[in-house]
Enzyme design. Structure first.
Site: not given
Length: 224
Positions: A20, A176, A197, A201
């Site tokens: 990544r 939340t 981000h 992803d």
């Protein structure tokens, strides 16, 4: 296990071999952004299991979330001031507790424990102790490796977003929870995940939500 396995620590990511690296660089430096996703989790089995055991809802919700968070490196990632990413070996949940007399809340945190009962007892004690807190962080300094959970048990919602100034500096997830909705013998829970981000992803967010649903579906086993 070695001694370090029981001590909170972080391990730098090897950027040369990290799959990544390119998405991380893109969303950390070129287009820094966070995103949020809200879903309606099916907690029908979870609510029924809670009713049978007499356990409190909020501590059980917190453990369920923390158990999935700690399964995946992308939700335990942190970035230092120089922009270097690392992975915490464990992250602990911080969660809100309302002082009803003052109509203010405090943020407390509990050490994550894979054993639900041990974590539950710790969280219940914290919620009871700090229900009358008059400061926002009654435990004092907060560790670096905590992630946040907030509960809005008075409100059901279909979307929720935190607009954080300099939010691209916050790598760990924020959750939340909303008010249960019961309809046609199904109980649903509004649930929002917010994440950087650069950390995760959409694939990772979807997998997290799927696995959290599975934890709630299996709650009769771990709530017992």
């Amino acid at each position: 296990m070695g001694e370090d396995d029981f001590v909170d620590h972080k391990t730098p990511i090897d950027l040369a071999t990290w799959p990544r690296r390119e998405p991380f660089d893109h969303y950390q430096t070129r287009v820094p952004c966070t995103y949020s996703v809200t879903v309606q989790l099916d907690v029908t089995r979870f609510v029924a299991a809670l009713r049978d055991t007499g356990r409190k809802i909020y501590p059980a919700q917190i453990w369920a979330i923390a158990s999935v968070v700690n399964k995946h490196e992308e939700f335990r990632m942190t970035v230092d001031k120089e922009g270097h990413p690392s992975i915490w070996n464990v992250v602990h949940p911080a969660f809100t507790v309302l002082n009803p007399d003052r109509e203010t809340f405090a943020s407390v945190w509990a050490e994550y424990n894979q054993d639900f009962s041990q974590f539950y007892d710790q969280a219940v004690a914290l919620l009871s102790t700090h229900r009358t807190a008059t400061t926002m962080f009654p435990q004092g300094d907060v560790p670096e490796n905590i992630f946040d959970i907030s509960s809005l048990p008075w409100l059901s919602f279909s979307g929720f977003e935190l607009n954080i100034a300099h939010g691209h500096d916050h790598s760990l997830p924020i959750f939340t929870l909303g008010k249960y909705v019961e309809q046609a013998r199904q109980v649903t829970l509004p649930f929002t995940l917010q994440i950087h981000h650069a950390s995760a992803d959409g694939f990772h967010a979807a997998r997290f939500i799927k696995e959290l649903q599975e934890v709630f579906d299996a709650s009769a086993n771990w709530l017992a």
